[in-house]
Design a protein around this motif. Structure first.
Motif, PDB file in Angstrom:
ATOM      1  N   MET A  12     -21.059  12.579 -42.042  1.00  0.00           N
ATOM      2  CA  MET A  12     -20.786  13.540 -43.067  1.00  0.00           C
ATOM      3  C   MET A  12     -20.378  13.051 -44.395  1.00  0.00           C
ATOM      4  SD  MET A  12     -21.877  16.001 -41.431  1.00  0.00           S
ATOM      5  CE  MET A  12     -21.422  17.274 -42.561  1.00  0.00           C
ATOM      6  N   LEU A  13     -19.768  11.812 -44.301  1.00  0.00           N
ATOM      7  CA  LEU A  13     -19.152  11.108 -45.680  1.00  0.00           C
ATOM      8  C   LEU A  13     -20.007   9.960 -45.836  1.00  0.00           C
ATOM      9  CD1 LEU A  13     -15.406  11.103 -44.174  1.00  0.00           C
ATOM     10  CD2 LEU A  13     -16.341  12.992 -45.715  1.00  0.00           C
ATOM     11  N   THR A  14     -19.949   9.638 -47.281  1.00  0.00           N
ATOM     12  CA  THR A  14     -20.314   8.323 -47.922  1.00  0.00           C
ATOM     13  C   THR A  14     -19.627   7.712 -48.680  1.00  0.00           C
ATOM     14  OG1 THR A  14     -21.381   9.303 -49.934  1.00  0.00           O
ATOM     15  CG2 THR A  14     -22.766   9.619 -47.884  1.00  0.00           C
ATOM     16  N   ALA A  15     -19.959   6.428 -48.904  1.00  0.00           N
ATOM     17  CA  ALA A  15     -18.906   5.667 -50.005  1.00  0.00           C
ATOM     18  C   ALA A  15     -18.373   6.415 -51.310  1.00  0.00           C
ATOM     19  CB  ALA A  15     -19.785   4.353 -50.264  1.00  0.00           C
ATOM     20  N   ASP A  16     -19.315   7.254 -51.733  1.00  0.00           N
ATOM     21  CA  ASP A  16     -19.152   8.076 -53.021  1.00  0.00           C
ATOM     22  C   ASP A  16     -17.709   8.705 -52.791  1.00  0.00           C
ATOM     23  OD1 ASP A  16     -21.564   7.105 -53.892  1.00  0.00           O
ATOM     24  OD2 ASP A  16     -22.597   9.045 -53.457  1.00  0.00           O
ATOM     25  N   ASP A  17     -17.544   9.092 -51.663  1.00  0.00           N
ATOM     26  CA  ASP A  17     -16.192   9.870 -51.299  1.00  0.00           C
ATOM     27  C   ASP A  17     -14.974   8.970 -51.746  1.00  0.00           C
ATOM     28  OD1 ASP A  17     -17.157  12.485 -50.397  1.00  0.00           O
ATOM     29  OD2 ASP A  17     -18.006  11.433 -48.641  1.00  0.00           O
ATOM     30  N   LEU A  18     -15.202   7.712 -51.434  1.00  0.00           N
ATOM     31  CA  LEU A  18     -13.891   7.022 -52.038  1.00  0.00           C
ATOM     32  C   LEU A  18     -13.788   6.691 -53.190  1.00  0.00           C
ATOM     33  CD1 LEU A  18     -15.313   3.819 -49.408  1.00  0.00           C
ATOM     34  CD2 LEU A  18     -13.087   5.513 -48.954  1.00  0.00           C
ATOM     35  N   ASP A  19     -14.526   7.236 -54.133  1.00  0.00           N
ATOM     36  CA  ASP A  19     -14.235   7.218 -55.613  1.00  0.00           C
ATOM     37  C   ASP A  19     -13.572   8.148 -56.484  1.00  0.00           C
ATOM     38  OD1 ASP A  19     -15.896   4.896 -55.651  1.00  0.00           O
ATOM     39  OD2 ASP A  19     -17.838   6.028 -55.870  1.00  0.00           O
ATOM     40  N   GLY A  20     -12.839   9.029 -55.427  1.00  0.00           N
ATOM     41  CA  GLY A  20     -11.955  10.026 -56.067  1.00  0.00           C
ATOM     42  C   GLY A  20     -10.885   9.515 -57.075  1.00  0.00           C
ATOM     43  N   MET A  21     -10.680  10.323 -58.107  1.00  0.00           N
ATOM     44  CA  MET A  21      -9.724   9.911 -59.341  1.00  0.00           C
ATOM     45  C   MET A  21      -8.224  10.067 -58.489  1.00  0.00           C
ATOM     46  SD  MET A  21     -11.766   9.013 -61.605  1.00  0.00           S
ATOM     47  CE  MET A  21     -10.422   9.031 -63.033  1.00  0.00           C
ATOM     48  N   ASP A  22      -7.201   9.770 -59.033  1.00  0.00           N
ATOM     49  CA  ASP A  22      -5.785   9.771 -58.810  1.00  0.00           C
ATOM     50  C   ASP A  22      -5.483   9.535 -57.426  1.00  0.00           C
ATOM     51  OD1 ASP A  22      -5.198  10.511 -61.307  1.00  0.00           O
ATOM     52  OD2 ASP A  22      -6.008  12.618 -60.839  1.00  0.00           O
ATOM     53  N   TRP A  23      -6.304   8.430 -56.712  1.00  0.00           N
ATOM     54  CA  TRP A  23      -6.139   8.022 -55.538  1.00  0.00           C
ATOM     55  C   TRP A  23      -6.498   8.913 -54.472  1.00  0.00           C
ATOM     56  CZ3 TRP A  23      -5.766   3.063 -55.821  1.00  0.00           C
ATOM     57  CH2 TRP A  23      -5.289   2.026 -54.566  1.00  0.00           C
ATOM     58  N   GLU A  24      -7.385   9.792 -54.656  1.00  0.00           N
ATOM     59  CA  GLU A  24      -7.966  10.719 -53.620  1.00  0.00           C
ATOM     60  C   GLU A  24      -9.012   9.978 -52.642  1.00  0.00           C
ATOM     61  OE1 GLU A  24      -7.973  14.316 -53.151  1.00  0.00           O
ATOM     62  OE2 GLU A  24      -6.156  14.189 -54.235  1.00  0.00           O
ATOM     63  N   GLY A  25      -9.403   8.994 -53.257  1.00  0.00           N
ATOM     64  CA  GLY A  25     -10.337   8.263 -52.492  1.00  0.00           C
ATOM     65  C   GLY A  25      -9.480   7.683 -51.103  1.00  0.00           C
ATOM     66  N   ALA A  26      -8.353   7.539 -51.177  1.00  0.00           N
ATOM     67  CA  ALA A  26      -7.555   7.134 -49.949  1.00  0.00           C
ATOM     68  C   ALA A  26      -7.633   7.880 -49.010  1.00  0.00           C
ATOM     69  CB  ALA A  26      -6.066   7.009 -50.408  1.00  0.00           C
ATOM     70  N   LYS A  27      -7.902   9.305 -49.110  1.00  0.00           N
ATOM     71  CA  LYS A  27      -8.154  10.091 -48.093  1.00  0.00           C
ATOM     72  C   LYS A  27      -9.398   9.784 -47.042  1.00  0.00           C
ATOM     73  CE  LYS A  27      -6.387  14.347 -50.412  1.00  0.00           C
ATOM     74  NZ  LYS A  27      -6.649  15.645 -50.999  1.00  0.00           N
ATOM     75  N   TYR A  28     -10.236   9.190 -47.566  1.00  0.00           N
ATOM     76  CA  TYR A  28     -11.632   8.693 -46.932  1.00  0.00           C
ATOM     77  C   TYR A  28     -11.656   7.303 -46.304  1.00  0.00           C
ATOM     78  CZ  TYR A  28     -12.766  12.695 -49.237  1.00  0.00           C
ATOM     79  OH  TYR A  28     -12.714  14.280 -49.578  1.00  0.00           O
ATOM     80  N   VAL A  29     -10.383   6.361 -46.323  1.00  0.00           N
ATOM     81  CA  VAL A  29     -10.329   5.101 -45.979  1.00  0.00           C
ATOM     82  C   VAL A  29     -10.417   5.236 -44.253  1.00  0.00           C
ATOM     83  CG1 VAL A  29      -8.987   2.871 -45.904  1.00  0.00           C
ATOM     84  CG2 VAL A  29      -9.177   4.254 -48.026  1.00  0.00           C
ATOM     85  N   CYS A  30     -11.234   4.623 -43.784  1.00  0.00           N
ATOM     86  CA  CYS A  30     -11.336   4.553 -42.361  1.00  0.00           C
ATOM     87  C   CYS A  30     -12.324   3.280 -41.986  1.00  0.00           C
ATOM     88  CB  CYS A  30     -11.750   5.793 -41.684  1.00  0.00           C
ATOM     89  SG  CYS A  30     -13.508   6.468 -42.395  1.00  0.00           S
ATOM     90  N   SER A  31     -12.346   3.104 -40.680  1.00  0.00           N
ATOM     91  CA  SER A  31     -13.165   1.918 -40.102  1.00  0.00           C
ATOM     92  C   SER A  31     -14.052   2.666 -39.148  1.00  0.00           C
ATOM     93  CB  SER A  31     -12.451   0.840 -39.564  1.00  0.00           C
ATOM     94  OG  SER A  31     -11.806   0.461 -40.566  1.00  0.00           O
ATOM     95  N   PRO A  32     -15.522   2.479 -39.066  1.00  0.00           N
ATOM     96  CA  PRO A  32     -16.092   1.860 -40.177  1.00  0.00           C
ATOM     97  C   PRO A  32     -16.158   2.610 -41.453  1.00  0.00           C
ATOM     98  CG  PRO A  32     -17.692   2.502 -38.546  1.00  0.00           C
ATOM     99  CD  PRO A  32     -16.364   2.819 -37.930  1.00  0.00           C
ATOM    100  N   PRO A  33     -16.189   1.961 -42.385  1.00  0.00           N
ATOM    101  CA  PRO A  33     -15.737   2.873 -43.751  1.00  0.00           C
ATOM    102  C   PRO A  33     -17.310   3.639 -44.089  1.00  0.00           C
ATOM    103  CG  PRO A  33     -16.409   0.501 -44.489  1.00  0.00           C
ATOM    104  CD  PRO A  33     -16.325   0.711 -42.881  1.00  0.00           C
ATOM    105  N   PRO A  34     -17.034   4.901 -44.647  1.00  0.00           N
ATOM    106  CA  PRO A  34     -18.372   5.485 -45.236  1.00  0.00           C
ATOM    107  C   PRO A  34     -19.195   4.352 -45.986  1.00  0.00           C
ATOM    108  CG  PRO A  34     -16.343   6.610 -45.742  1.00  0.00           C
ATOM    109  CD  PRO A  34     -15.826   5.218 -45.206  1.00  0.00           C
ATOM    110  N   ARG A  35     -20.648   4.629 -45.865  1.00  0.00           N
ATOM    111  CA  ARG A  35     -21.416   3.840 -46.413  1.00  0.00           C
ATOM    112  C   ARG A  35     -22.435   4.732 -47.305  1.00  0.00           C
ATOM    113  NH1 ARG A  35     -20.358   0.595 -41.675  1.00  0.00           N
ATOM    114  NH2 ARG A  35     -19.480  -1.446 -42.176  1.00  0.00           N
ATOM    115  N   ASP A  36     -23.597   4.069 -47.453  1.00  0.00           N
ATOM    116  CA  ASP A  36     -24.732   4.924 -48.425  1.00  0.00           C
ATOM    117  C   ASP A  36     -25.259   5.570 -47.518  1.00  0.00           C
ATOM    118  OD1 ASP A  36     -26.255   3.274 -46.937  1.00  0.00           O
ATOM    119  OD2 ASP A  36     -26.834   1.906 -48.801  1.00  0.00           O
TER     120      ASP A  36
END
Length: 200
Positions: free
Chosen positions: A1-25
């Protein structure tokens, strides 16, 4: 449901999506869906690692603000896992309702030696049931969830199909968004290693 684009959130919002394996393309995401639909994958699960976001020991810890390597690794997802799968694959006719049950219950029970006590509806099996409304629409938001995290990575996602009633051991513990038990009532089950089988 998630992709690497979710990691690009401003103001450190991308930290919410840091996981393993990481969201990919998107291509990798599609490959995972194909694995489920083709039967290559026999289980659908989540490690549900619910670090809080707005917390000095959580995703926004001081070291994590300096380097992503210090951002706690994991996302909350156990409560939204099945609605996401049901909406994206059962309601879109990509897998059958029987596939959904196998991927989320029966195959787990078989692999861990808990079948037929778990993973099936039969005489002698535990009465553990999730009753679904297949056309009920929900837009996922933090306030509707019951986990201990302070955010959901699926905020704003609209899903079709939602559990309305949960029965555990014959007791109705959840109905129409309300938890009916005030204390946890889980039971440790010893696996029957002789009955452990690889899912078909």
């Amino acid at each position: 449901m998630l992709t690497a684009d979710d990691l690009d959130g401003m103001d450190w919002e991308g930290a919410k999506y840091v996981c393993s394996p990481p969201p990919r393309d998107k291509a990798s995401q599609d490959a995972c869906w194909i694995g489920l639909e083709s039967g290559m994958f026999s289980l659908f699960s989540s490690d549900h690692c619910p670090f809080r976001y707005d917390d000095p020991h959580g995703k926004l810890n001081p070291a994590g603000r300096k380097s992503f390597r210090s951002v706690p690794n994991g996302v909350p997802g156990v409560e939204t896992r099945l609605p996401n799968l049901f909406s994206e694959r059962v309601n879109k006719k990509r897998i059958s309702i029987n596939d959904f049950v196998a991927l989320t219950a029966t195959n787990h029970a078989k692999l861990y030696g808990l079948y037929p006590r778990k993973g099936t509806i039969a005489i002698g099996s535990d009465v553990d049931l999730a009753i679904w409304d297949p056309v009920l629409k929900r837009t996922i938001c933090q306030s509707m969830l019951h986990h201990g995290a302070d955010y959901t990575p699926y905020k704003g996602l609209e899903v079709t199909g939602w559990p309305t009633t949960i029965v555990l051991g014959g007791r109705c513990i959840f109905e129409d968004g309300i938890i009916n038990e005030s204390e946890p009532s889980g039971e440790y089950l010893v696996r029957n290693r002789s009955s452990m089988t690889a899912p078909a």
